[in-house]
Design an enzyme around this catalytic site. Structure first.
Site, PDB file in Angstrom:
ATOM      1  N   CYS A  14      38.040 -21.686  35.267  1.00 22.49           N
ATOM      2  CA  CYS A  14      37.265 -22.433  34.275  1.00 22.49           C
ATOM      3  C   CYS A  14      36.963 -23.865  34.738  1.00 22.49           C
ATOM      4  CB  CYS A  14      38.024 -22.479  32.941  1.00 22.49           C
ATOM      5  SG  CYS A  14      37.153 -23.427  31.679  1.00 22.49           S
ATOM      6  N   LYS A  41      42.976 -11.639  25.829  1.00 20.58           N
ATOM      7  CA  LYS A  41      43.568 -12.845  25.258  1.00 20.58           C
ATOM      8  C   LYS A  41      44.798 -12.502  24.417  1.00 20.58           C
ATOM      9  CE  LYS A  41      38.968 -14.897  25.062  1.00 20.58           C
ATOM     10  NZ  LYS A  41      37.869 -15.358  24.190  1.00 20.58           N
ATOM     11  N   VAL A  54      39.415 -21.811  26.673  1.00 20.27           N
ATOM     12  CA  VAL A  54      40.198 -22.832  27.340  1.00 20.27           C
ATOM     13  C   VAL A  54      39.245 -23.964  27.736  1.00 20.27           C
ATOM     14  CG1 VAL A  54      41.979 -21.266  28.189  1.00 20.27           C
ATOM     15  CG2 VAL A  54      39.932 -21.597  29.562  1.00 20.27           C
ATOM     16  N   GLU A  71      38.655 -28.096  23.365  1.00 15.62           N
ATOM     17  CA  GLU A  71      37.408 -28.647  23.893  1.00 15.62           C
ATOM     18  C   GLU A  71      37.726 -29.738  24.932  1.00 15.62           C
ATOM     19  OE1 GLU A  71      34.182 -27.666  23.615  1.00 15.62           O
ATOM     20  OE2 GLU A  71      35.038 -25.948  22.556  1.00 15.62           O
ATOM     21  N   SER A  72      37.167 -29.557  26.118  1.00 10.81           N
ATOM     22  CA  SER A  72      37.512 -30.427  27.246  1.00 10.81           C
ATOM     23  C   SER A  72      37.133 -31.885  26.998  1.00 10.81           C
ATOM     24  CB  SER A  72      36.845 -29.919  28.527  1.00 10.81           C
ATOM     25  OG  SER A  72      35.437 -29.930  28.409  1.00 10.81           O
TER      26      SER A  72
END
Length: 236
Positions: A14, A41, A54, A71-72
């Site tokens: 990711c 998952k 992720v 949320e990045s």
């Protein structure tokens, strides 16, 4: 801020996880990393992730219930505000706003790059390659400093673009060279990011072979284009 124990819940491929990992490494913050199989998952993961995606960042503080960030962008903003003395954004409000805008632009570049990588027919690959080249040309006109986006200081914009450029470091030059041809500033920036310790350490040693297997599973046109030396685990 009191000391927090951090756990990054991730997936090995990711790019948004890589963004969070790069910020953690730039801030020299110790953290644990747990990978999740997104094709199956687990229930504990679904209970924590509102969107089933992720990265997640588990924040454990004394005398306070554990907190899960998702949320990045939110994760990176939290880390930037609470960890380390040096911000990954400019001190100047106008420059900071511009950096945040280019962070969002990086998400669009990532989308084009990912769809190009995963394309199963030549028409889609050509469309996404052209879209990617157009955006890279826009970046070429913006870049006037080096080695990083804002000059000598590594910034959040760099953390966002490094996972995108990594894809093309892994591909055969026959594929990657035409995309970056005649873009000397973007190419120099890409090279500087590839050599940054936090960028190199944001993925595991088998990243290239995992990406190759993913492309094979997707029946992508580029499934045979990952450099053999990297799949074999040899150093660059």
């Amino acid at each position: 801020m009191p000391h927090a124990q951090l756990t990054l819940i991730s997936h090995p491929l990711c790019p948004f996880v890589q963004r969070a990992a790069i910020v953690l490494l730039e801030k020299h913050v110790p953290f644990e990393r747990i990978n999740v199989d997104l094709s199956a998952k687990p229930d504990w993961f679904l209970a924590l992730s509102p969107m089933g995606k992720v990265p997640l960042l588990k924040v454990e503080l004394q005398d306070r219930a554990d907190t899960i960030l998702f949320e990045s962008t939110a994760i990176c903003e939290y880390l930037n505000e609470t960890k380390g003395s040096i911000s990954l954004y400019s001190d100047d409000a106008l420059a900071r706003a511009q950096q945040r805008a280019w962070v969002e632009f990086g998400v669009a570049v990532l989308a084009d790059a990912w769809q190009f990588l995963n394309a199963q027919d030549l028409a889609i690959a050509g469309i996404k390659r052209a879209a990617l080249r157009y955006k890279l040309h826009q970046l070429e006109g913006k870049l006037d400093q080096e080695p990083y986006f804002s000059g000598s200081a590594f910034s959040m914009v760099d953390a966002v673009f490094a996972p995108v450029f990594r894809y093309f470091d892994l591909l055969s030059p026959v594929v990657s060279h035409p995309i970056f041809n005649d873009l000397p500033r973007v190419s120099a920036w890409r090279s500087s990011l590839a050599d940054r310790p936090s960028v190199m350490s944001a993925v595991e040693d088998d990243y290239a072979s995992r990406l190759q297997q993913h492309l094979v599973n997707q029946q992508a046109l580029l499934s045979g284009s990952i450099r053999n030396d990297l799949v074999a685990g040899l150093s660059r």
